[in-house]
Design a protein around this motif. Structure first.
Motif: not given
Length: 364
Positions: A133-150
């Motif tokens: 997830v990235m905000d307007e300033l370029g900060n990024i939060n990473y998290f693991w998720a199962i691929s659902d093709n959506a």
């Protein structure tokens, strides 16, 4: 939250990943010049991501993947100086109800007594993804998720690798070049001014070269390697003038070295890594000029003592990570906070600090 700045809030993130894997591998010699390797695996994976603030639950997502995989690889040696390994892997994730076909090929060619040329190409898929997830300033939060093709598509990557190696009396020197493309990268963009979050799917490409020098002397070993690389990405939210731009993981240079000493029953190892560093986060919609990079360096050492008494084996060790206590910054540790409508302040979180560890292992 006046002056065009995002509202202040405290946010906590929890991201759990569970994996279970069972596999089987078989090898059958078909002739003096050919052997077949095949097998299967069953993989269970689950993820859970929770984003909470003091006021409300912002996001709570979970996923699960059960899949069966089959692979086969044929090794053919039409001559002593040539090895051909065609292969195929099939993955069937039940929640996607689709078979993913991944062909692969590997060649090894002995050019002379001490020279070997290798080349490989293949397709690889990944069904659990580190999305962001990235905000307007370029900060990024990473998290693991199962691929659902959506929102989170299956990651698909094509690898092309080629290299040359020289071996003589315990001395090895090698060079390898690679080019890799990845599709299915997912990123959510959060605009705090409008309070809108949109999911985008992008692509990445990586290319570079690795150099390796290794020497065995008696029971000891020393090696050093150098990597020159570039990692780029593209998402639809980027301006039309931008083709690809540097990814957060982009690092131009990395140097590694290790020394392994065998004075049985004492074993000493030390390794060092230096990276030229990652860029500061870029603004969301425009590529910024090359700014400051944060070099990464770490020296680790360990000492192990092994002892056997009858059928009981003991191993006592001490290891120290980041002996020099260098303040390293990883690409996911840099956070930009708006100081005014025109300037930003960057805050850096330290990576692995000086960390001594003492351990004891016993085997019966």
């Amino acid at each position: 939250g006046g002056g065009g700045l995002p509202p202040a809030r405290e946010v906590m993130y929890t991201n759990d990943v569970v994996e279970f894997n069972a596999r089987n591998r078989n090898r059958i010699p078909l002739s003096e010049k050919q052997s077949l390797e095949f097998g299967w695996n069953f993989t269970y994976e689950s993820t859970n991501f929770v984003e909470d603030s003091l006021e409300l639950n912002l996001q709570n997502t979970s996923g699960r993947s059960d899949r069966i995989g089959l692979f086969v690889q044929d090794e053919i040696r039409p001559a002593k100086w040539l090895s051909i390994r065609p292969g195929l892997r099939l993955d069937y994730p039940f929640h996607l109800d689709r078979v993913y076909v991944q062909p692969r090929m590997q060649l090894e060619l002995d050019l002379a007594e001490r020279w070997r040329l290798n080349a490989a190409a293949g397709m690889y898929t990944q069904f659990i993804s580190e999305t962001s997830v990235m905000d307007e300033l370029g900060n990024i939060n990473y998290f693991w998720a199962i691929s659902d093709n959506a929102d989170v598509p299956v990651l698909s990557s094509n690898h092309f690798v080629g290299g040359l190696t020289f071996n003589h009396k315990g001395f090895t020197i090698g060079a390898e070049g690679y080019y890799k493309t990845t599709s299915g990268i997912s990123r959510s963009v959060y605009l705090w001014k409008e309070d809108i979050q949109t999911v985008y799917q992008g692509d990445a490409r990586m290319y570079g070269m690795d150099l390796l020098v290794k020497q065995y002397f008696r029971k000891h070993e020393a090696w050093a390697s150098y990597t020159l690389s570039k990692t780029e990405e593209h998402f639809p939210y980027m301006s039309e003038e931008v083709d690809y731009r540097a990814a957060p993981q982009d690092q131009r240079h990395e140097l590694k070295g290790a020394l392994l000493l065998n004075f049985n029953p004492f074993f000493i190892s030390t390794n060092y890594v230096y990276g030229s560093g990652f860029r500061e986060p870029e603004s969301l919609f425009e590529e910024t000029e090359e700014g400051e990079r944060y070099p990464y360096s770490r020296l680790d050492v360990s000492l192990i003592y092994r002892l056997s008494i009858k059928n009981t084996h003991f191993e006592v060790g001490i290891s120290i990570l980041n002996v020099l206590d260098h303040e390293n910054v990883k690409y996911s540790n840099v956070v930009r906070i708006p100081n005014s409508q025109t300037t930003n302040v960057s805050i850096n979180a330290e990576a692995v600090p000086f960390t001594p560890t003492l351990y004891l292992n016993m085997a019966f």
